[in-house]
Motif scaffolding. Sequence first.
Motif, PDB file in Angstrom:
ATOM      1  N   ASP A 161      -3.154   9.137   2.725  1.00 17.40           N
ATOM      2  CA  ASP A 161      -2.024   8.718   1.877  1.00 17.40           C
ATOM      3  C   ASP A 161      -1.332   7.483   2.439  1.00 17.40           C
ATOM      4  OD1 ASP A 161      -2.526  10.770   0.168  1.00 17.40           O
ATOM      5  OD2 ASP A 161      -0.888  12.057   0.839  1.00 17.40           O
ATOM      6  N   ILE A 162      -1.124   7.491   3.756  1.00 18.77           N
ATOM      7  CA  ILE A 162      -0.417   6.370   4.377  1.00 18.77           C
ATOM      8  C   ILE A 162      -1.240   5.089   4.272  1.00 18.77           C
ATOM      9  CG2 ILE A 162       0.401   5.442   6.600  1.00 18.77           C
ATOM     10  CD1 ILE A 162       1.457   8.256   7.226  1.00 18.77           C
ATOM     11  N   LEU A 163      -2.546   5.190   4.516  1.00 17.96           N
ATOM     12  CA  LEU A 163      -3.404   4.009   4.388  1.00 17.96           C
ATOM     13  C   LEU A 163      -3.361   3.460   2.962  1.00 17.96           C
ATOM     14  CD1 LEU A 163      -6.524   5.124   6.474  1.00 17.96           C
ATOM     15  CD2 LEU A 163      -4.767   3.467   7.130  1.00 17.96           C
ATOM     16  N   ASP A 164      -3.382   4.371   2.011  1.00 19.90           N
ATOM     17  CA  ASP A 164      -3.336   3.955   0.612  1.00 19.90           C
ATOM     18  C   ASP A 164      -2.008   3.249   0.310  1.00 19.90           C
ATOM     19  OD1 ASP A 164      -5.025   4.098  -1.711  1.00 19.90           O
ATOM     20  OD2 ASP A 164      -3.435   5.278  -2.654  1.00 19.90           O
ATOM     21  N   GLU A 165      -0.946   3.807   0.862  1.00 20.82           N
ATOM     22  CA  GLU A 165       0.380   3.220   0.623  1.00 20.82           C
ATOM     23  C   GLU A 165       0.484   1.841   1.275  1.00 20.82           C
ATOM     24  OE1 GLU A 165       3.570   6.063   1.291  1.00 20.82           O
ATOM     25  OE2 GLU A 165       5.029   4.427   1.103  1.00 20.82           O
ATOM     26  N   ILE A 166      -0.113   1.689   2.449  1.00 20.36           N
ATOM     27  CA  ILE A 166      -0.128   0.368   3.094  1.00 20.36           C
ATOM     28  C   ILE A 166      -0.794  -0.641   2.159  1.00 20.36           C
ATOM     29  CG2 ILE A 166      -1.113  -0.998   4.990  1.00 20.36           C
ATOM     30  CD1 ILE A 166      -0.726   1.419   6.826  1.00 20.36           C
ATOM     31  N   GLY A 167      -1.921  -0.224   1.564  1.00 22.58           N
ATOM     32  CA  GLY A 167      -2.626  -1.091   0.629  1.00 22.58           C
ATOM     33  C   GLY A 167      -1.725  -1.525  -0.521  1.00 22.58           C
ATOM     34  N   THR A 168      -0.987  -0.570  -1.055  1.00 22.27           N
ATOM     35  CA  THR A 168      -0.092  -0.856  -2.185  1.00 22.27           C
ATOM     36  C   THR A 168       1.066  -1.759  -1.758  1.00 22.27           C
ATOM     37  OG1 THR A 168      -0.635   1.341  -3.005  1.00 22.27           O
ATOM     38  CG2 THR A 168       1.224   0.226  -4.046  1.00 22.27           C
ATOM     39  N   LEU A 169       1.629  -1.475  -0.580  1.00 18.85           N
ATOM     40  CA  LEU A 169       2.734  -2.302  -0.075  1.00 18.85           C
ATOM     41  C   LEU A 169       2.272  -3.748   0.125  1.00 18.85           C
ATOM     42  CD1 LEU A 169       4.233   0.256   2.461  1.00 18.85           C
ATOM     43  CD2 LEU A 169       5.420  -0.665   0.467  1.00 18.85           C
ATOM     44  N   LEU A 170       1.057  -3.897   0.618  1.00 18.13           N
ATOM     45  CA  LEU A 170       0.511  -5.251   0.809  1.00 18.13           C
ATOM     46  C   LEU A 170       0.354  -5.958  -0.534  1.00 18.13           C
ATOM     47  CD1 LEU A 170      -2.168  -4.518   3.571  1.00 18.13           C
ATOM     48  CD2 LEU A 170      -0.050  -5.790   3.871  1.00 18.13           C
ATOM     49  N   GLU A 171      -0.051  -5.202  -1.534  1.00 21.99           N
ATOM     50  CA  GLU A 171      -0.183  -5.765  -2.883  1.00 21.99           C
ATOM     51  C   GLU A 171       1.176  -6.258  -3.384  1.00 21.99           C
ATOM     52  OE1 GLU A 171      -3.880  -3.326  -4.962  1.00 21.99           O
ATOM     53  OE2 GLU A 171      -1.916  -2.411  -4.884  1.00 21.99           O
ATOM     54  N   LEU A 172       2.188  -5.449  -3.159  1.00 17.75           N
ATOM     55  CA  LEU A 172       3.539  -5.813  -3.600  1.00 17.75           C
ATOM     56  C   LEU A 172       4.019  -7.078  -2.895  1.00 17.75           C
ATOM     57  CD1 LEU A 172       5.332  -2.344  -3.756  1.00 17.75           C
ATOM     58  CD2 LEU A 172       4.757  -3.815  -5.672  1.00 17.75           C
ATOM     59  N   ARG A 173       3.531  -7.281  -1.703  1.00 13.96           N
ATOM     60  CA  ARG A 173       3.934  -8.484  -0.971  1.00 13.96           C
ATOM     61  C   ARG A 173       3.030  -9.669  -1.281  1.00 13.96           C
ATOM     62  NH1 ARG A 173       6.603  -7.711   4.610  1.00 13.96           N
ATOM     63  NH2 ARG A 173       5.015  -9.227   5.147  1.00 13.96           N
ATOM     64  N   GLY A 174       2.044  -9.405  -2.115  1.00 10.00           N
ATOM     65  CA  GLY A 174       1.178 -10.496  -2.548  1.00 10.00           C
ATOM     66  C   GLY A 174       0.179 -10.945  -1.493  1.00 10.00           C
ATOM     67  N   GLU A 175      -0.207 -10.027  -0.627  1.00  7.24           N
ATOM     68  CA  GLU A 175      -1.179 -10.372   0.420  1.00  7.24           C
ATOM     69  C   GLU A 175      -2.589 -10.522  -0.181  1.00  7.24           C
ATOM     70  OE1 GLU A 175      -0.607 -10.358   3.910  1.00  7.24           O
ATOM     71  OE2 GLU A 175       1.529  -9.848   3.847  1.00  7.24           O
ATOM     72  N   ASN A 176      -3.493 -10.976   0.617  1.00  3.67           N
ATOM     73  CA  ASN A 176      -4.898 -11.118   0.232  1.00  3.67           C
ATOM     74  C   ASN A 176      -5.397  -9.826  -0.435  1.00  3.67           C
ATOM     75  OD1 ASN A 176      -7.651 -11.170   0.137  1.00  3.67           O
ATOM     76  ND2 ASN A 176      -7.919 -12.031   2.196  1.00  3.67           N
ATOM     77  N   PRO A 177      -5.816  -9.955  -1.697  1.00  2.00           N
ATOM     78  CA  PRO A 177      -6.220  -8.746  -2.427  1.00  2.00           C
ATOM     79  C   PRO A 177      -7.360  -7.976  -1.760  1.00  2.00           C
ATOM     80  CG  PRO A 177      -6.757 -10.753  -3.665  1.00  2.00           C
ATOM     81  CD  PRO A 177      -5.878 -11.160  -2.526  1.00  2.00           C
ATOM     82  N   PHE A 178      -8.202  -8.678  -1.025  1.00  2.00           N
ATOM     83  CA  PHE A 178      -9.318  -7.993  -0.366  1.00  2.00           C
ATOM     84  C   PHE A 178      -8.845  -7.202   0.844  1.00  2.00           C
ATOM     85  CE2 PHE A 178     -11.313 -11.540  -2.608  1.00  2.00           C
ATOM     86  CZ  PHE A 178     -12.125 -10.790  -3.452  1.00  2.00           C
ATOM     87  N   LYS A 179      -7.796  -7.702   1.448  1.00  2.00           N
ATOM     88  CA  LYS A 179      -7.191  -6.959   2.546  1.00  2.00           C
ATOM     89  C   LYS A 179      -6.560  -5.683   1.987  1.00  2.00           C
ATOM     90  CE  LYS A 179      -3.555  -7.544   6.025  1.00  2.00           C
ATOM     91  NZ  LYS A 179      -2.687  -8.530   6.697  1.00  2.00           N
ATOM     92  N   CYS A 180      -5.863  -5.832   0.859  1.00  2.00           N
ATOM     93  CA  CYS A 180      -5.257  -4.661   0.211  1.00  2.00           C
ATOM     94  C   CYS A 180      -6.334  -3.630  -0.101  1.00  2.00           C
ATOM     95  CB  CYS A 180      -4.561  -5.068  -1.086  1.00  2.00           C
ATOM     96  SG  CYS A 180      -3.338  -6.371  -0.895  1.00  2.00           S
ATOM     97  N   ARG A 181      -7.416  -4.128  -0.670  1.00  2.00           N
ATOM     98  CA  ARG A 181      -8.481  -3.217  -1.070  1.00  2.00           C
ATOM     99  C   ARG A 181      -9.095  -2.524   0.140  1.00  2.00           C
ATOM    100  NH1 ARG A 181     -13.205  -5.734  -4.430  1.00  2.00           N
ATOM    101  NH2 ARG A 181     -11.522  -6.305  -5.812  1.00  2.00           N
ATOM    102  N   ALA A 182      -9.158  -3.248   1.246  1.00  2.00           N
ATOM    103  CA  ALA A 182      -9.720  -2.661   2.460  1.00  2.00           C
ATOM    104  C   ALA A 182      -8.952  -1.393   2.844  1.00  2.00           C
ATOM    105  CB  ALA A 182      -9.685  -3.685   3.595  1.00  2.00           C
TER     106      ALA A 182
END
Length: 583
Positions: A8-29
Amino acid sequence: MEKSKVSDILDEIGTLLELRGENPFKCRAYHNAARAIEGVTGDLNALVTSGEIRNVKGIGEAIAEKIAELLSTGKSKYYEELKASLPEGLMTMLKIPGVGPKKVKVLYEKLKLKSVNELEAACKAGKLEKLEGFGKKTEENILAGIEALRRYSSKFLFSVAEKAAINVFEVLSKQKGILRAEIAGSLRRKKEVIGDIDIVASAKKSAVDAIMKMFTSHPDVARITGEGPTKSSVVLNTGINCDLRVVDDAEFPFALNYFTGSKDHNVRLRTIAKKFDLSLNEYGFSRTGSEEKRGKAKKIVACKTEEDIYRTLGLSYVPPELREDFGEIEAAEKHSMPTLISEKDIRGTFHCHTSYSDGANTLLEMAEASQSLGWEYLGIADHSKIAAYANGLTEARVKKQQKEMESLNQKWSGFRIFMGTEVDILPNGELDFSDNVLSTFDYVVASVHSSFKMTESDMTKRIVKALKNKYVTMLGHPTGRLLLQRDAYPINQTAVIDAASDYGKIIEINAHPFRLDLDWRMCKYAKDKGVKIAINPDAHVVDGLLDVRYGVGIARKGWLEKKDVINTLRLAEVKKLFGIRIT
DNA sequence: GCCGTTTTCGGCCCGACTGTTTTCAGTCG
């Protein structure tokens, strides 16, 4: 820390990164890593300690370190900092259908919106349509989405509520002084979604205080909302309300019946009671009628069990899953209650996914889990190639999977994996695999996963065309009745069932609450038409297989008997049904 | 951030729909 929490936490990190507009591939990772962890079997701690975690596909150096930190300290500095950098309300905004990370980011940056409430106000004030890429329609959709979110936010999936209830119930039922205890309410009726948890217990008077105390101090309790001598209410960590009622043992069956409901069923019971000059409530039966009668039989009618209550009213016992006033009272009056299927009757299932497509577990793990449930067979129906979002199988991968299935089948006697596929029904009614490929499967489930917004008539034509294909065995989640789902589509269920009857196809009934398809009326129609039904647990993980229990609940509401449901067939019967030579 | 190798960095899953645009971005499954 539990595996699911790490995921859950890893998934949330991915979402938080998306909200910050980070590299989409990093988010997906991060999202991929979350899925990978969810699917890992065995002890996560051991994998991390031995370093084997790095062999899991999707877990690299950076994420492995974060997992190790989570396991050893219970926290992740990276995660905490990320979370602190954005308002909490943004995550809730993402739950609104049609609102994703990009939109939330714009709303937060341009309009400083930090919560669903603020977003709602901004929509009503027409502030969004001034933004680039937003318009009037967007505002309307968001407002409708917020309404839907509110409507269902207080509802929980059966499996979630059941798990929460059992945790409390197990401790409670072992408490000294408890005479009888049951989980009641919609959970006992096996409803698809649950509002709150009701537990009914009877106990010695002297023990009630201690029982209440134990209940309100249970580790899963987040907040106490009421505490009294007969009823206590709490909110559990999961957010579900949970009520405990403790009654006198003589009152227990009445309280259990009353709090199991449904309300409509209870109203019918009370109406029938009146005919017997009885009044029924949560405490017991009492005599109504004339003064004379009351004098003669002042004593209330004692009932030891729920069965006694129904018997007193001249009714057959009604299983909780049927108590909806959907015709069960009439059947009970005529003593013609159908023999319903139960968990024990299930011999296998036909719509499971593995890690070949979007399942969390391997073919072997799924097969072993089925065997440990005492099943005789497992049908694997992974997605077809067009379902790229679900890692659908190409023809080459189909071959590889079938090879693996064949070699596993040679290992076992008395258990068999059926080689199926869940082939997409394309918008034009064609299938995602050629007939040549389809002919290599034991059976074929055909499902709609795209272009949901066709007219009812076009969608029905599309599905009927697919049903005509001689290799199609069953229709996957024929979604007509909608609950919480987004991928809902309109179909004329009667026409589809007629077609299934004409072409000798099987229809699925979904145990998955987001895809609750056929209601009991349609099940009855199908049954009358001689159409067989398969319970679809939509199982992607080993735990998911257990959701068949809940499919049984739905099948019961559909008044389905053993003979109507193919999951109850013996291995040889299924082989015959699929036209497989019995060797 | 991960993977796979061509061992140092480029590519990373695809198609449809919606609402916004007038050619495309965001969302979803």
